[in-house]
Enzyme design. Structure first.
Site, PDB file in Angstrom:
ATOM      1  N   ASP A  98       0.807  -1.224   0.000  1.00 49.99           N
ATOM      2  CA  ASP A  98       0.000   0.000   0.000  1.00 49.99           C
ATOM      3  C   ASP A  98       0.839   1.273   0.000  1.00 49.99           C
ATOM      4  O   ASP A  98       0.419   2.311   0.533  1.00 49.99           O
ATOM      5  CB  ASP A  98      -0.971   0.014   1.202  1.00 49.99           C
ATOM      6  CG  ASP A  98      -1.911  -1.161   1.187  1.00 49.99           C
ATOM      7  OD1 ASP A  98      -2.232  -1.639   0.094  1.00 49.99           O
ATOM      8  OD2 ASP A  98      -2.315  -1.612   2.284  1.00 49.99           O
ATOM      9  N   LYS A 148       1.783   2.195  -5.145  1.00 52.62           N
ATOM     10  CA  LYS A 148       2.334   1.677  -6.400  1.00 52.62           C
ATOM     11  C   LYS A 148       1.418   2.005  -7.590  1.00 52.62           C
ATOM     12  O   LYS A 148       1.898   2.422  -8.646  1.00 52.62           O
ATOM     13  CB  LYS A 148       2.511   0.148  -6.292  1.00 52.62           C
ATOM     14  CG  LYS A 148       3.512  -0.253  -5.211  1.00 52.62           C
ATOM     15  CD  LYS A 148       3.572  -1.749  -5.010  1.00 52.62           C
ATOM     16  CE  LYS A 148       2.339  -2.356  -4.372  1.00 52.62           C
ATOM     17  NZ  LYS A 148       2.112  -1.957  -2.957  1.00 52.62           N
ATOM     18  N   GLY A 179      -4.628  -4.092  -3.867  1.00 52.51           N
ATOM     19  CA  GLY A 179      -5.600  -3.042  -4.143  1.00 52.51           C
ATOM     20  C   GLY A 179      -4.796  -1.818  -4.520  1.00 52.51           C
ATOM     21  O   GLY A 179      -4.143  -1.234  -3.665  1.00 52.51           O
ATOM     22  N   HIS A 180      -4.757  -1.504  -5.797  1.00 57.22           N
ATOM     23  CA  HIS A 180      -3.923  -0.399  -6.275  1.00 57.22           C
ATOM     24  C   HIS A 180      -4.821   0.769  -6.683  1.00 57.22           C
ATOM     25  O   HIS A 180      -5.615   0.654  -7.607  1.00 57.22           O
ATOM     26  CB  HIS A 180      -3.045  -0.861  -7.449  1.00 57.22           C
ATOM     27  CG  HIS A 180      -2.033  -1.894  -7.038  1.00 57.22           C
ATOM     28  ND1 HIS A 180      -1.179  -2.504  -7.918  1.00 57.22           N
ATOM     29  CD2 HIS A 180      -1.737  -2.405  -5.819  1.00 57.22           C
ATOM     30  CE1 HIS A 180      -0.399  -3.354  -7.257  1.00 57.22           C
ATOM     31  NE2 HIS A 180      -0.733  -3.320  -5.984  1.00 57.22           N
TER      32      HIS A 180
HETATM   33  P1  GDP Z   1      -0.769   0.432  -3.566  1.00 55.12           P
HETATM   34  O1  GDP Z   1      -1.381  -0.829  -3.123  1.00 55.12           O
HETATM   35  O2  GDP Z   1       0.704   0.480  -3.332  1.00 55.12           O
HETATM   36  O3  GDP Z   1      -1.121   0.822  -4.970  1.00 55.12           O
HETATM   37  O4  GDP Z   1      -1.386   1.561  -2.621  1.00 55.12           O
HETATM   38  P2  GDP Z   1      -2.949   1.693  -2.176  1.00 55.12           P
HETATM   39  O5  GDP Z   1      -3.724   2.201  -3.310  1.00 55.12           O
HETATM   40  O6  GDP Z   1      -3.412   0.463  -1.507  1.00 55.12           O
HETATM   41  O7  GDP Z   1      -2.813   2.756  -1.009  1.00 55.12           O
HETATM   42  C1  GDP Z   1      -2.301   4.015  -1.222  1.00 55.12           C
HETATM   43  C2  GDP Z   1      -3.373   5.035  -0.812  1.00 55.12           C
HETATM   44  O8  GDP Z   1      -2.775   6.314  -0.693  1.00 55.12           O
HETATM   45  C3  GDP Z   1      -4.465   5.214  -1.863  1.00 55.12           C
HETATM   46  O9  GDP Z   1      -5.660   5.540  -1.214  1.00 55.12           O
HETATM   47  C4  GDP Z   1      -3.964   6.376  -2.699  1.00 55.12           C
HETATM   48  O10 GDP Z   1      -5.004   7.091  -3.339  1.00 55.12           O
HETATM   49  C5  GDP Z   1      -3.316   7.222  -1.647  1.00 55.12           C
HETATM   50  N1  GDP Z   1      -2.144   8.020  -2.065  1.00 55.12           N
HETATM   51  C6  GDP Z   1      -1.182   7.720  -2.969  1.00 55.12           C
HETATM   52  N2  GDP Z   1      -0.231   8.678  -2.969  1.00 55.12           N
HETATM   53  C7  GDP Z   1      -0.600   9.593  -2.052  1.00 55.12           C
HETATM   54  C8  GDP Z   1      -0.019  10.798  -1.566  1.00 55.12           C
HETATM   55  O11 GDP Z   1       1.066  11.219  -1.968  1.00 55.12           O
HETATM   56  N3  GDP Z   1      -0.702  11.453  -0.578  1.00 55.12           N
HETATM   57  C9  GDP Z   1      -1.874  11.025  -0.075  1.00 55.12           C
HETATM   58  N4  GDP Z   1      -2.458  11.739   0.877  1.00 55.12           N
HETATM   59  N5  GDP Z   1      -2.452   9.887  -0.507  1.00 55.12           N
HETATM   60  C10 GDP Z   1      -1.823   9.186  -1.479  1.00 55.12           C
HETATM   61  P1  IMO Z   2      -0.920  -4.077  -2.310  1.00 55.55           P
HETATM   62  O1  IMO Z   2      -0.468  -4.616  -3.643  1.00 55.55           O
HETATM   63  C1  IMO Z   2      -0.961  -4.571   2.031  1.00 55.55           C
HETATM   64  C2  IMO Z   2      -1.024  -8.679   3.550  1.00 55.55           C
HETATM   65  C3  IMO Z   2      -2.269  -9.137   4.278  1.00 55.55           C
HETATM   66  C4  IMO Z   2      -1.664 -10.156   5.240  1.00 55.55           C
HETATM   67  C5  IMO Z   2      -0.554 -10.784   4.403  1.00 55.55           C
HETATM   68  C6  IMO Z   2      -0.944 -12.096   3.745  1.00 55.55           C
HETATM   69  O2  IMO Z   2      -2.215  -3.357  -2.373  1.00 55.55           O
HETATM   70  O3  IMO Z   2       0.168  -3.300  -1.659  1.00 55.55           O
HETATM   71  P2  IMO Z   2      -2.491 -12.730   1.660  1.00 55.55           P
HETATM   72  O4  IMO Z   2      -3.947 -12.466   1.415  1.00 55.55           O
HETATM   73  O5  IMO Z   2      -1.579 -12.160   0.622  1.00 55.55           O
HETATM   74  O6  IMO Z   2      -2.190 -14.172   1.950  1.00 55.55           O
HETATM   75  O7  IMO Z   2      -2.172 -11.953   3.055  1.00 55.55           O
HETATM   76  O8  IMO Z   2      -0.222  -9.842   3.413  1.00 55.55           O
HETATM   77  N1  IMO Z   2      -1.259  -8.132   2.200  1.00 55.55           N
HETATM   78  C7  IMO Z   2      -1.196  -6.838   1.895  1.00 55.55           C
HETATM   79  N2  IMO Z   2      -0.997  -5.751   2.667  1.00 55.55           N
HETATM   80  N3  IMO Z   2      -1.068  -4.418   0.692  1.00 55.55           N
HETATM   81  C8  IMO Z   2      -1.245  -5.489  -0.103  1.00 55.55           C
HETATM   82  O9  IMO Z   2      -1.229  -5.405  -1.452  1.00 55.55           O
HETATM   83  C9  IMO Z   2      -1.354  -6.769   0.488  1.00 55.55           C
HETATM   84  N4  IMO Z   2      -1.533  -8.015   0.012  1.00 55.55           N
HETATM   85  C10 IMO Z   2      -1.463  -8.842   1.068  1.00 55.55           C
HETATM   86  O10 IMO Z   2      -2.893  -8.083   4.951  1.00 55.55           O
HETATM   87  O11 IMO Z   2      -1.068  -9.486   6.325  1.00 55.55           O
HETATM   88 MG    MG Z   3      -2.899  -1.534  -1.856  1.00 53.15          MG
END
Ligand code: GDP
Ligand code: IMO
Ligand code: MG
Length: 422
Positions: free
Chosen positions: A13, A16, A40-41
């Site tokens: 998270d 990416k 979840g991107h």
């Molecule tokens: P990923 O899994 O690495 O793609 O990241 P996620 O989407 O799960 O989580 C990142 C969260 O931070 C999302 O809700 C994005 O919209 C938000 N986000 C990304 N970059 C920034 C930033 O620079 N500032 C803030 N406040 N939110 C951001």
């Molecule tokens: P993105 O790509 C954050 C965590 C789960 C759990 C562990 C194992 O959005 O960054 P799994 O379902 O993969 O067997 O769970 O890994 N986990 C993540 N945490 N971001 C993710 O993906 C994750 N994918 C799995 O919360 O601790």
């Molecule tokens: Mg994510």
């Protein structure tokens, strides 16, 4: 040409999805190499927000080709729902999303097994996303998995054999849940996948490179969740590190070019497992509120804490990071003082080496830096950066030994600042 890799350096998270979207105009192909719908991107642009799980994040910037590589695990039902929602929003994917025949399928029974294994672990549960990731990769490694390409021949027989095996396992775990209600959607998903071009990603990607095309490999999860190098056993079941791109797409190590390592200006984690810099006070709550730190897939509150340079330095090493990208610095805009974990104290001894295990005996040693107390969310150029923020960047760069090339100051595509210096 080479494949550039973009991956998370913390516990996932990091942002990416946003950065892949920002970088996509410079590439011809974007390819996911591991993980599945546990990811979840999130991407935000023009007032719209999308959360992608299995579809790569390069679908919103022109007609770029997106590939789901052999290292990915795919749930047909979730994939169908995801693609249909995107198509409804006007993003047609059939022509430009290709799927590796060697990607493994997540079966309905894999999801139940995920739940059964978690229940059996009791207090020691991992806190998985419940998407069947672990059981699917387990079947892959134990040579019993079903692949996307298996859909095309004697599929019913292969499916039944796998389900029979799972049924016995579920029985052992006392899990009597019925999966047949999930099967209808699942088989509809299987038919749906047949609409896409099913490829072997290894010749496809290598040919693209030979033709001078630029390829970006998109990681899921983060280095601290890697099956080999993460905080085992509280990890996911795939190799999330740069080497995973070689395995998950079929490219040779010498074909890897830049490695973009993404981290938050602080740190978060979802699920169970150690997190040495975790905060249980007002500062942690502030990060959660300001950063909207709730899972994009599960909605679970994310645990929040200070940045951890011991873990980050280890991640930079394992991945051979050539460019760093710092996300969510705006979340710290209001902080008076900012802490940075520069070492661990383990049983009274200070070390900056990442230990075998992040046990209860690992205590963070902090350096403290002044906050910048400035709203940075509307900034567009590094010349506008406050002095204290520049000091924060310089401090991290010096300790990590790699330049921070991009700074993200908000969730929107536009809130991204490329640095010339650094
Ligand atoms: P990923 O899994 O690495 O793609 O990241 P996620 O989407 O799960 O989580 C990142 C969260 O931070 C999302 O809700 C994005 O919209 C938000 N986000 C990304 N970059 C920034 C930033 O620079 N500032 C803030 N406040 N939110 C951001
Ligand atoms: P993105 O790509 C954050 C965590 C789960 C759990 C562990 C194992 O959005 O960054 P799994 O379902 O993969 O067997 O769970 O890994 N986990 C993540 N945490 N971001 C993710 O993906 C994750 N994918 C799995 O919360 O601790
Ligand atoms: Mg994510």
């Amino acid at each position: 040409m080479k494949v550039d890799v973009l991956l998370g350096l913390q516990w996932g998270d990091e942002g990416k999805g946003k950065v892949v979207d920002v970088l996509t105009p410079a590439y011809d192909v974007v390819a996911r190499f591991q993980g599945g719908p546990n990811a979840g991107h999130t991407l935000e642009f023009e007032g719209k927000k999308f959360v992608l799980r299995s579809v790569p994040s390069g679908i919103f910037q022109g007609g770029k080709v997106n590939v789901i590589g052999n290292g990915v695990v795919l749930d047909p039902a979730l994939f169908k729902a995801e693609v249909e929602a995107l198509e409804k929003a006007g993003h047609k994917l059939t022509e430009r999303l290709k799927i590796s025949r060697k990607a493994h399928l997540i079966l309905p029974t894999h999801r139940l097994l995920d739940a059964a294994y978690e229940a059996a672990k009791g207090e020691a549960k991992i806190g998985t996303t419940g998407k069947g990731i672990g059981p699917t990769y387990t079947d892959k490694v134990s040579r019993s998995g079903l692949r996307v390409g298996d859909m095309l021949q004697n599929f019913d027989r292969k499916y039944k054999r796998a389900v029979e095996r799972h049924k016995n396992l579920l029985k052992q775990y006392g899990f009597a849940d019925d999966w047949t209600s999930l099967e209808k959607e699942w088989f509809e998903g299987i038919e749906f996948i047949k609409r896409f071009e099913l490829i072997d990603s290894e010749p496809y990607i290598n040919r693209a490179l030979q033709e001078g095309k630029r390829v970006l490999a998109e990681g899921a999860q983060g280095t601290m969740l890697d099956i080999d190098f993460g905080s085992y056993p509280f990890v996911t079941s795939s190799n999330t590190v740069a080497a995973g791109a070689c395995i998950g797409l079929g490219v040779a190590p010498a074909r890897i070019g830049d490695v973009y390592g993404i981290f938050k200006a602080y740190c978060t984690r979802v699920g169970s497992g150690p997190f040495p810099t975790e905060l249980f006070d007002k500062a942690g709550d502030e990060m959660r509120e300001r950063g909207h730190e709730f899972g994009s897939v599960t909605g679970r509150p994310r645990r929040c804490g200070w940045i951890d340079l011991v873990a980050l330095k280890y991640a930079v090493m394992i991945n051979g990071v050539t460019r760093l990208i710092m996300m969510k610095s705006d979340v710290l805009d209001s902080m008076e003082r900012i802490k940075v974990c520069v070492a661990y104290r383990i049983d009274g001894e200070e070390t900056s080496d990442f230990p075998f295990e992040l046990g209860d005996n690992v205590e963070p040693v902090y350096a403290e830096l002044p906050g910048w107390k400035t709203d940075m969310t509307k900034m567009t150029n590094e010349a506008e950066f406050p002095e204290a923020f520049k000091n924060y960047l310089a401090f991290l760069e010096e300790r990590l030994g790699v330049a921070i090339k991009i700074v993200s100051v908000g969730p929107d595509r536009e809130q991204t600042i490329e640095r010339k210096r650094g």
